[in-house]
Design a protein around this motif. Sequence first.
Motif, PDB file in Angstrom:
ATOM      1  N   MET A  93      58.327  52.462  51.445  1.00 12.38           N
ATOM      2  CA  MET A  93      57.263  53.117  50.674  1.00 12.38           C
ATOM      3  C   MET A  93      57.005  52.338  49.383  1.00 12.38           C
ATOM      4  N   ARG A  94      55.744  52.138  49.061  1.00 15.55           N
ATOM      5  CA  ARG A  94      55.394  51.405  47.853  1.00 15.55           C
ATOM      6  C   ARG A  94      55.537  52.290  46.609  1.00 15.55           C
ATOM      7  N   ARG A  95      55.421  51.670  45.447  1.00 11.39           N
ATOM      8  CA  ARG A  95      55.567  52.408  44.187  1.00 11.39           C
ATOM      9  C   ARG A  95      54.605  51.835  43.148  1.00 11.39           C
ATOM     10  N   PHE A  96      54.575  52.484  41.991  1.00  7.67           N
ATOM     11  CA  PHE A  96      53.793  51.958  40.870  1.00  7.67           C
ATOM     12  C   PHE A  96      54.620  50.862  40.194  1.00  7.67           C
ATOM     13  N   CYS A  97      54.034  49.688  40.053  1.00  8.89           N
ATOM     14  CA  CYS A  97      54.755  48.539  39.512  1.00  8.89           C
ATOM     15  C   CYS A  97      54.662  48.538  37.988  1.00  8.89           C
ATOM     16  N   THR A  98      55.803  48.472  37.317  1.00  5.95           N
ATOM     17  CA  THR A  98      55.815  48.546  35.853  1.00  5.95           C
ATOM     18  C   THR A  98      56.250  47.254  35.176  1.00  5.95           C
ATOM     19  N   SER A  99      56.577  46.221  35.968  1.00  2.00           N
ATOM     20  CA  SER A  99      56.963  44.953  35.353  1.00  2.00           C
ATOM     21  C   SER A  99      56.703  43.800  36.311  1.00  2.00           C
ATOM     22  N   GLY A 100      56.415  42.636  35.720  1.00  2.00           N
ATOM     23  CA  GLY A 100      56.239  41.421  36.496  1.00  2.00           C
ATOM     24  C   GLY A 100      55.003  41.428  37.370  1.00  2.00           C
ATOM     25  N   PRO A 101      54.750  40.294  38.038  1.00  2.00           N
ATOM     26  CA  PRO A 101      53.613  40.233  38.961  1.00  2.00           C
ATOM     27  C   PRO A 101      53.776  41.256  40.078  1.00  2.00           C
ATOM     28  N   VAL A 102      52.678  41.847  40.499  1.00  2.00           N
ATOM     29  CA  VAL A 102      52.718  42.885  41.524  1.00  2.00           C
ATOM     30  C   VAL A 102      52.910  42.265  42.910  1.00  2.00           C
ATOM     31  N   ASP A 103      53.897  42.787  43.636  1.00  2.00           N
ATOM     32  CA  ASP A 103      54.114  42.411  45.031  1.00  2.00           C
ATOM     33  C   ASP A 103      53.395  43.440  45.896  1.00  2.00           C
ATOM     34  N   LYS A 104      52.378  43.002  46.624  1.00  2.00           N
ATOM     35  CA  LYS A 104      51.568  43.931  47.413  1.00  2.00           C
ATOM     36  C   LYS A 104      52.383  44.689  48.461  1.00  2.00           C
ATOM     37  N   LYS A 105      53.497  44.102  48.880  1.00  2.00           N
ATOM     38  CA  LYS A 105      54.309  44.752  49.906  1.00  2.00           C
ATOM     39  C   LYS A 105      55.090  45.937  49.359  1.00  2.00           C
ATOM     40  N   THR A 106      55.439  45.889  48.092  1.00  2.00           N
ATOM     41  CA  THR A 106      56.270  46.937  47.512  1.00  2.00           C
ATOM     42  C   THR A 106      55.561  47.778  46.452  1.00  2.00           C
ATOM     43  N   CYS A 107      54.399  47.328  45.990  1.00  2.00           N
ATOM     44  CA  CYS A 107      53.711  48.027  44.899  1.00  2.00           C
ATOM     45  C   CYS A 107      52.267  48.357  45.261  1.00  2.00           C
ATOM     46  N   TYR A 108      51.751  49.428  44.689  1.00  2.00           N
ATOM     47  CA  TYR A 108      50.324  49.731  44.819  1.00  2.00           C
ATOM     48  C   TYR A 108      49.552  48.621  44.110  1.00  2.00           C
ATOM     49  N   TYR A 109      48.432  48.266  44.679  1.00  2.00           N
ATOM     50  CA  TYR A 109      47.706  47.100  44.184  1.00  2.00           C
ATOM     51  C   TYR A 109      46.205  47.366  44.180  1.00  2.00           C
ATOM     52  N   VAL A 110      45.545  46.934  43.109  1.00  4.89           N
ATOM     53  CA  VAL A 110      44.101  47.117  42.981  1.00  4.89           C
ATOM     54  C   VAL A 110      43.401  45.769  43.111  1.00  4.89           C
ATOM     55  N   GLU A 111      42.496  45.688  44.041  1.00  8.65           N
ATOM     56  CA  GLU A 111      41.700  44.463  44.191  1.00  8.65           C
ATOM     57  C   GLU A 111      40.717  44.345  43.020  1.00  8.65           C
ATOM     58  N   ARG A 112      40.472  43.092  42.575  1.00  7.97           N
ATOM     59  CA  ARG A 112      39.544  42.859  41.472  1.00  7.97           C
ATOM     60  C   ARG A 112      38.532  41.804  41.928  1.00  7.97           C
ATOM     61  N   PRO A 113      37.606  42.211  42.791  1.00  7.05           N
ATOM     62  CA  PRO A 113      36.731  41.262  43.483  1.00  7.05           C
ATOM     63  C   PRO A 113      35.832  40.428  42.581  1.00  7.05           C
ATOM     64  N   ASP A 114      35.326  41.000  41.493  1.00  6.84           N
ATOM     65  CA  ASP A 114      34.379  40.264  40.643  1.00  6.84           C
ATOM     66  C   ASP A 114      35.011  39.042  39.998  1.00  6.84           C
ATOM     67  N   ILE A 115      36.144  39.263  39.332  1.00 10.46           N
ATOM     68  CA  ILE A 115      36.785  38.135  38.640  1.00 10.46           C
ATOM     69  C   ILE A 115      37.413  37.180  39.643  1.00 10.46           C
ATOM     70  N   MET A 116      37.864  37.700  40.787  1.00  3.40           N
ATOM     71  CA  MET A 116      38.407  36.832  41.824  1.00  3.40           C
ATOM     72  C   MET A 116      37.327  35.880  42.350  1.00  3.40           C
ATOM     73  N   LYS A 117      36.142  36.409  42.609  1.00  6.25           N
ATOM     74  CA  LYS A 117      35.042  35.577  43.100  1.00  6.25           C
ATOM     75  C   LYS A 117      34.691  34.486  42.097  1.00  6.25           C
ATOM     76  N   GLU A 118      34.663  34.872  40.814  1.00 12.28           N
ATOM     77  CA  GLU A 118      34.332  33.898  39.769  1.00 12.28           C
ATOM     78  C   GLU A 118      35.362  32.773  39.723  1.00 12.28           C
ATOM     79  N   ALA A 119      36.633  33.126  39.815  1.00 14.94           N
ATOM     80  CA  ALA A 119      37.696  32.123  39.779  1.00 14.94           C
ATOM     81  C   ALA A 119      37.620  31.202  40.998  1.00 14.94           C
ATOM     82  N   LEU A 120      37.422  31.783  42.177  1.00 16.80           N
ATOM     83  CA  LEU A 120      37.341  30.972  43.396  1.00 16.80           C
ATOM     84  C   LEU A 120      36.112  30.060  43.394  1.00 16.80           C
ATOM     85  N   ASP A 121      35.004  30.545  42.831  1.00 17.09           N
ATOM     86  CA  ASP A 121      33.797  29.715  42.702  1.00 17.09           C
ATOM     87  C   ASP A 121      34.073  28.502  41.816  1.00 17.09           C
ATOM     88  N   HIS A 122      34.806  28.717  40.713  1.00 21.16           N
ATOM     89  CA  HIS A 122      35.156  27.603  39.824  1.00 21.16           C
ATOM     90  C   HIS A 122      35.986  26.559  40.564  1.00 21.16           C
TER      91      HIS A 122
END
Length: 510
Positions: free
Chosen positions: A1-30
């Motif tokens: 079962m996943r949990r709310f991550c309170t430290s370090g980079p979020v591991d999608k396998k163990t932590c709830y994760y929010v996608e951030r499509p706008d800034i991701m698209k901008e970074a990938l375009d660069h």
Amino acid sequence: MRRFCTSGPVDKKTCYYVERPDIMKEALDHIENWRYFTVSAPRQSGKTTLLKDIVEKTKEKYLPIFISFEDYDGLEDEKEFIEVFLEDIIKKLKNQNIKIGIKKEEYKNVREINKIIDKIYEATKKEVVLMIDEFEKFDNEKLMNKFLHTIRKIYHDREIYKLRSVILISVGYLSGILEDNASPFNIAEHLEVPYFTKEQVYDLLSQHEKETGQIFEEKVKELIWHNAAGQPGLTNGLAYDLVMKKAKGEKIITEKHFEKTLYDYIRKYIDKNMENIISKAKKEKELMMKILFEPESVEFDISDDRIKFLYLNGVIDDCDGKCCVKVPLYYKKLYNHFKPQINGEKNYMATIKDTIKPYIKEDGSLDLNKLMKRYIRYIKERGAVMFKGRNYYEGVYQYNLDQFLGLYVEAADGKVYPETHVGGGRIDLLINMRNKEYLIEIKANITGNDYEKSKKQIKEYIKRKGLKEGWLIIYSNTIKDFEYILEEENGVKLHIWFIKTNFESPSKVK
């Protein structure tokens, strides 16, 4: 079962994760367009998680190498720098089972980075995306300039050297680099990692609801969103505390649970996120006091190094051209930390003869007007000491009243909350006692026009909360005496108290 991550980079396998499509698209375009760019955000804002996600999304097509300059402070010469730099590169490639046959002793200076990139491409046939976290820790200016000049030289021939993109990541805006004409980093291609939107916060919470069946009351979701203002570290921290401590094993997470979590965050917990904010605020204490206790008095001007420092470290923000603390939980913590020192006043606010009993009505509600009369007796006794000759800000009066009310209200298991969210605004003080709320707006030394605006403001707050009464407390150094006015309109009562602050000097008080 996943949990709310309170430290370090979020591991999608163990932590709830929010996608951030706008800034991701901008970074990938660069990256696709061979751009070299910078990324900044205060700590625990999700920038490292975002960059880790970029690694995952680019690794099939390119070779992302993600290193950190966290331990690069104190490096003295080029040989030492290139040795540490190469060790980091080799370690990251080894983790991907890539061997490039580089011998550290073969490289002596920064200019040879292009040869290292050549070697990597020869071994992998993939263009390199170099990502450097904690870039601001690189404190040797001479070495940093050599590094940036080398990167600039590669940038002009990037398709030859196969260095697809370089991304510098920092806590603050790398303004020195962006202003340098020798830098390949274009100011227009700087990415700031924003806080979560309200929709993203609700998405995060709903992931927990779907996976566990434990439900956040709608009011609790709103309170988490409001108090953390979408700051990723705080949002996850509040949710984690509610799920794992305050409401563990319960089906529904209620407003009562949240009140306990909020109290602990402000009064008990040593949270690394907020301790960092306080540490930064203390470096500009005088300015911070003015921003906290004299609302809307400081113009937001990034050319002021003090304001820039606080802004880059996530302490303050630009609110319609004025400096403000945009994250309410930060405001409450900073308010508590920087509150004026009035030690010993509690003995005057509530003596051994004072109890809460006289201020409780027969129906169990608080007789706030009667309690205000007790407050005025205290001010009459202590006003010359407390107010005379001091340049008090509105927030200082607020703290004085907050402390006074807290002594009585908390004796009846109630709570006094400063700067509390009400609809689209904030009320100065909110009392919650026995499931009833009391709204208090505070003003100091205002004009007649401000007075009328203040009345409209508190009436709007009363309306939004669906209450029948509210209190407007006005401190003034121009009135001759204390005064109480009751205004009633459409069944709603507005209690207005004028508090005199112009007293004889303390030396003349017997």
